[in-house]
Design an enzyme around this catalytic site. Structure first.
Site, PDB file in Angstrom:
ATOM      1  N   SER A  10     -43.832 100.879 -42.125  1.00  0.00           N
ATOM      2  CA  SER A  10     -42.597 100.327 -42.685  1.00  0.00           C
ATOM      3  C   SER A  10     -42.710 100.287 -44.198  1.00  0.00           C
ATOM      4  O   SER A  10     -43.614  99.642 -44.743  1.00  0.00           O
ATOM      5  CB  SER A  10     -42.356  98.912 -42.161  1.00  0.00           C
ATOM      6  OG  SER A  10     -41.348  98.308 -42.954  1.00  0.00           O
ATOM      7  N   HIS A  33     -40.618 104.205 -41.114  1.00  0.00           N
ATOM      8  CA  HIS A  33     -39.729 103.145 -40.616  1.00  0.00           C
ATOM      9  C   HIS A  33     -39.008 102.509 -41.802  1.00  0.00           C
ATOM     10  O   HIS A  33     -39.639 102.047 -42.754  1.00  0.00           O
ATOM     11  CB  HIS A  33     -40.565 102.115 -39.856  1.00  0.00           C
ATOM     12  CG  HIS A  33     -39.778 101.052 -39.161  1.00  0.00           C
ATOM     13  ND1 HIS A  33     -39.139 101.257 -37.960  1.00  0.00           N
ATOM     14  CD2 HIS A  33     -39.544  99.752 -39.491  1.00  0.00           C
ATOM     15  CE1 HIS A  33     -38.547 100.132 -37.570  1.00  0.00           C
ATOM     16  NE2 HIS A  33     -38.765  99.203 -38.497  1.00  0.00           N
ATOM     17  N   ASP A  35     -36.450  99.605 -42.956  1.00  0.00           N
ATOM     18  CA  ASP A  35     -35.893  98.312 -42.536  1.00  0.00           C
ATOM     19  C   ASP A  35     -34.674  97.947 -43.369  1.00  0.00           C
ATOM     20  O   ASP A  35     -34.790  97.666 -44.559  1.00  0.00           O
ATOM     21  CB  ASP A  35     -36.955  97.216 -42.681  1.00  0.00           C
ATOM     22  CG  ASP A  35     -37.976  97.262 -41.556  1.00  0.00           C
ATOM     23  OD1 ASP A  35     -37.558  97.278 -40.384  1.00  0.00           O
ATOM     24  OD2 ASP A  35     -39.189  97.269 -41.856  1.00  0.00           O
ATOM     25  N   MET A  37     -31.766  95.280 -44.054  1.00  0.00           N
ATOM     26  CA  MET A  37     -31.425  93.860 -43.833  1.00  0.00           C
ATOM     27  C   MET A  37     -30.229  93.484 -44.686  1.00  0.00           C
ATOM     28  O   MET A  37     -30.185  93.835 -45.872  1.00  0.00           O
ATOM     29  CB  MET A  37     -32.612  92.976 -44.219  1.00  0.00           C
ATOM     30  CG  MET A  37     -33.894  93.323 -43.492  1.00  0.00           C
ATOM     31  SD  MET A  37     -35.210  92.245 -44.042  1.00  0.00           S
ATOM     32  CE  MET A  37     -36.566  92.872 -43.044  1.00  0.00           C
ATOM     33  N   HIS A  66     -34.059 101.031 -38.919  1.00  0.00           N
ATOM     34  CA  HIS A  66     -33.914  99.771 -38.173  1.00  0.00           C
ATOM     35  C   HIS A  66     -32.841  98.919 -38.844  1.00  0.00           C
ATOM     36  O   HIS A  66     -33.070  98.330 -39.896  1.00  0.00           O
ATOM     37  CB  HIS A  66     -35.285  99.073 -38.176  1.00  0.00           C
ATOM     38  CG  HIS A  66     -35.327  97.787 -37.429  1.00  0.00           C
ATOM     39  ND1 HIS A  66     -36.417  96.944 -37.472  1.00  0.00           N
ATOM     40  CD2 HIS A  66     -34.427  97.170 -36.605  1.00  0.00           C
ATOM     41  CE1 HIS A  66     -36.188  95.875 -36.720  1.00  0.00           C
ATOM     42  NE2 HIS A  66     -34.983  95.985 -36.195  1.00  0.00           N
ATOM     43  N   MET A  68     -30.983  95.820 -39.234  1.00  0.00           N
ATOM     44  CA  MET A  68     -30.917  94.375 -38.968  1.00  0.00           C
ATOM     45  C   MET A  68     -29.685  93.853 -39.685  1.00  0.00           C
ATOM     46  O   MET A  68     -29.770  93.126 -40.686  1.00  0.00           O
ATOM     47  CB  MET A  68     -32.211  93.707 -39.467  1.00  0.00           C
ATOM     48  CG  MET A  68     -33.405  94.026 -38.584  1.00  0.00           C
ATOM     49  SD  MET A  68     -34.979  93.628 -39.348  1.00  0.00           S
ATOM     50  CE  MET A  68     -35.249  95.140 -40.264  1.00  0.00           C
ATOM     51  N   MET A 137     -39.162  93.686 -30.727  1.00  0.00           N
ATOM     52  CA  MET A 137     -39.638  92.923 -31.887  1.00  0.00           C
ATOM     53  C   MET A 137     -40.750  91.981 -31.452  1.00  0.00           C
ATOM     54  O   MET A 137     -40.565  91.175 -30.528  1.00  0.00           O
ATOM     55  CB  MET A 137     -38.501  92.091 -32.501  1.00  0.00           C
ATOM     56  CG  MET A 137     -37.417  92.877 -33.215  1.00  0.00           C
ATOM     57  SD  MET A 137     -37.991  94.009 -34.501  1.00  0.00           S
ATOM     58  CE  MET A 137     -38.852  92.905 -35.632  1.00  0.00           C
ATOM     59  N   GLY A 142     -36.827  89.948 -40.119  1.00  0.00           N
ATOM     60  CA  GLY A 142     -36.448  89.403 -41.418  1.00  0.00           C
ATOM     61  C   GLY A 142     -37.519  89.557 -42.490  1.00  0.00           C
ATOM     62  O   GLY A 142     -37.199  89.756 -43.649  1.00  0.00           O
ATOM     63  N   PHE A 143     -38.771  89.486 -42.068  1.00  0.00           N
ATOM     64  CA  PHE A 143     -39.845  89.521 -43.065  1.00  0.00           C
ATOM     65  C   PHE A 143     -41.060  90.272 -42.531  1.00  0.00           C
ATOM     66  O   PHE A 143     -41.342  90.204 -41.327  1.00  0.00           O
ATOM     67  CB  PHE A 143     -40.275  88.089 -43.438  1.00  0.00           C
ATOM     68  CG  PHE A 143     -39.144  87.296 -44.025  1.00  0.00           C
ATOM     69  CD1 PHE A 143     -38.871  87.360 -45.390  1.00  0.00           C
ATOM     70  CD2 PHE A 143     -38.324  86.522 -43.214  1.00  0.00           C
ATOM     71  CE1 PHE A 143     -37.800  86.654 -45.925  1.00  0.00           C
ATOM     72  CE2 PHE A 143     -37.245  85.810 -43.747  1.00  0.00           C
ATOM     73  CZ  PHE A 143     -36.989  85.880 -45.109  1.00  0.00           C
ATOM     74  N   GLY A 144     -41.762  90.939 -43.434  1.00  0.00           N
ATOM     75  CA  GLY A 144     -43.041  91.547 -43.089  1.00  0.00           C
ATOM     76  C   GLY A 144     -44.136  90.492 -43.130  1.00  0.00           C
ATOM     77  O   GLY A 144     -43.901  89.358 -43.544  1.00  0.00           O
ATOM     78  N   GLY A 145     -45.322  90.857 -42.662  1.00  0.00           N
ATOM     79  CA  GLY A 145     -46.488  89.997 -42.807  1.00  0.00           C
ATOM     80  C   GLY A 145     -46.575  88.803 -41.876  1.00  0.00           C
ATOM     81  O   GLY A 145     -47.342  87.880 -42.125  1.00  0.00           O
ATOM     82  N   ASP A 175     -42.586  96.391 -33.113  1.00  0.00           N
ATOM     83  CA  ASP A 175     -42.424  96.127 -34.545  1.00  0.00           C
ATOM     84  C   ASP A 175     -42.740  94.670 -34.859  1.00  0.00           C
ATOM     85  O   ASP A 175     -42.060  93.766 -34.367  1.00  0.00           O
ATOM     86  CB  ASP A 175     -40.964  96.453 -34.927  1.00  0.00           C
ATOM     87  CG  ASP A 175     -40.680  96.353 -36.414  1.00  0.00           C
ATOM     88  OD1 ASP A 175     -41.610  96.090 -37.195  1.00  0.00           O
ATOM     89  OD2 ASP A 175     -39.499  96.547 -36.779  1.00  0.00           O
ATOM     90  N   GLY A 177     -46.300  92.578 -36.939  1.00  0.00           N
ATOM     91  CA  GLY A 177     -47.674  92.107 -36.774  1.00  0.00           C
ATOM     92  C   GLY A 177     -48.623  93.126 -36.160  1.00  0.00           C
ATOM     93  O   GLY A 177     -49.669  92.746 -35.625  1.00  0.00           O
ATOM     94  N   GLY A 197     -46.271  97.545 -41.210  1.00  0.00           N
ATOM     95  CA  GLY A 197     -45.928  97.401 -42.620  1.00  0.00           C
ATOM     96  C   GLY A 197     -47.132  96.969 -43.421  1.00  0.00           C
ATOM     97  O   GLY A 197     -47.810  97.788 -44.059  1.00  0.00           O
ATOM     98  N   SER A 198     -47.445  95.663 -43.360  1.00  0.00           N
ATOM     99  CA  SER A 198     -48.537  95.168 -44.202  1.00  0.00           C
ATOM    100  C   SER A 198     -49.885  95.780 -43.844  1.00  0.00           C
ATOM    101  O   SER A 198     -50.695  96.027 -44.730  1.00  0.00           O
ATOM    102  CB  SER A 198     -48.593  93.640 -44.196  1.00  0.00           C
ATOM    103  OG  SER A 198     -48.029  93.114 -43.048  1.00  0.00           O
TER     104      SER A 198
HETATM  105  C1  DX5 Z   1     -39.429  92.821 -39.737  1.00  0.00           C
HETATM  106  C2  DX5 Z   1     -39.339  94.317 -39.874  1.00  0.00           C
HETATM  107  C3  DX5 Z   1     -40.644  94.989 -39.687  1.00  0.00           C
HETATM  108  C4  DX5 Z   1     -41.677  94.616 -40.728  1.00  0.00           C
HETATM  109  C5  DX5 Z   1     -43.031  94.858 -40.163  1.00  0.00           C
HETATM  110  O1  DX5 Z   1     -38.170  92.271 -39.793  1.00  0.00           O
HETATM  111  O2  DX5 Z   1     -38.447  94.847 -38.900  1.00  0.00           O
HETATM  112  O3  DX5 Z   1     -40.503  96.400 -39.592  1.00  0.00           O
HETATM  113  O4  DX5 Z   1     -41.532  95.320 -41.922  1.00  0.00           O
HETATM  114  O5  DX5 Z   1     -43.976  94.355 -41.050  1.00  0.00           O
HETATM  115  P1  DX5 Z   1     -45.426  93.891 -40.592  1.00  0.00           P
HETATM  116  O6  DX5 Z   1     -46.108  95.099 -39.989  1.00  0.00           O
HETATM  117  O7  DX5 Z   1     -46.035  93.433 -41.864  1.00  0.00           O
HETATM  118  O8  DX5 Z   1     -45.253  92.801 -39.553  1.00  0.00           O
HETATM  119 ZN    ZN Z   2     -38.437  97.092 -38.526  1.00  0.00          ZN
END
Ligand code: DX5
Ligand code: ZN
Length: 219
Positions: A10, A33, A35, A37, A66, A68, A137, A142-145, A175, A177, A197-198
């Protein structure tokens, strides 16, 4: 049948000030990927069709987009034009998931739906033939990490069983963690594709991290 592992980093976790270099650092990835939002469907804002089209120009890798966002039906043409390979909308954001999938496929794009952690999969099992992919999901969008939610793997197992029993080609993607410590469990439950992502962008060198994740998913 479960597909060979597909790794989709991501770019939400990338440094946007140097997007070209950041995408070059994931040359080993199968998909990218993206994202999207809107600050309404999720409490965060990322980017839109123009940046998606920029990403398209920076790589030949398929874009797994994706959405959102609220009212996804209003936006799918724009993202198809921007170069999406797959368009993933949320079932919580539409009243006609099958109609929207048909519209997306009509644009020549692969159709997918995603579910938030609290949304059950059972009501959608009968409609899987309309979808090329389902995105489960494993965090609140909403957020990575954020931390991986292992109980979401029950949805993956249910989907794997249904898809295999009916001989469908729908891919299961997960998607949230996903890292070296969680990907094997997700693969074992039946996932084909893995967003990270992270785990990828916090690695010193993202390209070998993508390969390491793929190896762990394969075992
Ligand atoms: C969350 C996103 C994910 C996110 C994944 O809302 O849809 O794609 O970027 O990030 P990690 O891998 O850090 O959980
Ligand atoms: Zn995503």
């Amino acid at each position: 049948m479960q597909h060979a592992p597909i790794i989709a980093p991501s770019i939400l976790a990338a440094d946007f000030s140097r997007l070209g270099e950041e995408i070059a650092r994931i040359s080993t990835a199968d998909w990218v990927h993206v994202d999207i939002m809107d600050g309404h469907f999720v409490p965060n804002l990322s980017f839109g069709p123009d940046i998606t089209a920029t990403v398209r120009r920076l790589t030949d890798q398929p874009l797994d987009v994706h959405l959102m966002i609220e009212e996804p039906e209003r936006w799918v043409e724009r993202y198809a034009e921007a170069g999406a390979h797959t368009l993933i909308f949320h079932v919580e954001a539409t009243e006609d998931h099958v109609g929207l999938a048909q519209k997306i496929r009509g644009l020549g794009v692969r159709a997918a739906f995603s579910l938030k952690p609290g949304t059950p999969i059972e009501p959608y099992l009968g409609d899987l033939e309309h979808f090329d992919e389902v995105l489960v999901m494993s965090v609140e969008p909403g957020f990575g990490g954020q931390s991986f939610m292992p109980e979401q793997l029950n949805k993956v197992r249910t989907l794997r069983h249904e898809i295999d029993a009916r001989g469908l080609n729908t891919l299961i993607e997960i998607d949230g963690g996903i890292s070296e410590s969680t990907i094997a469990r997700a693969a074992e439950a039946g996932c084909d594709a893995f967003v990270a992502g992270s785990a990828v962008y916090k690695a010193e060198d993202p390209a070998p991290m993508v390969e390491s994740l793929r190896d762990l998913a394969r075992r």
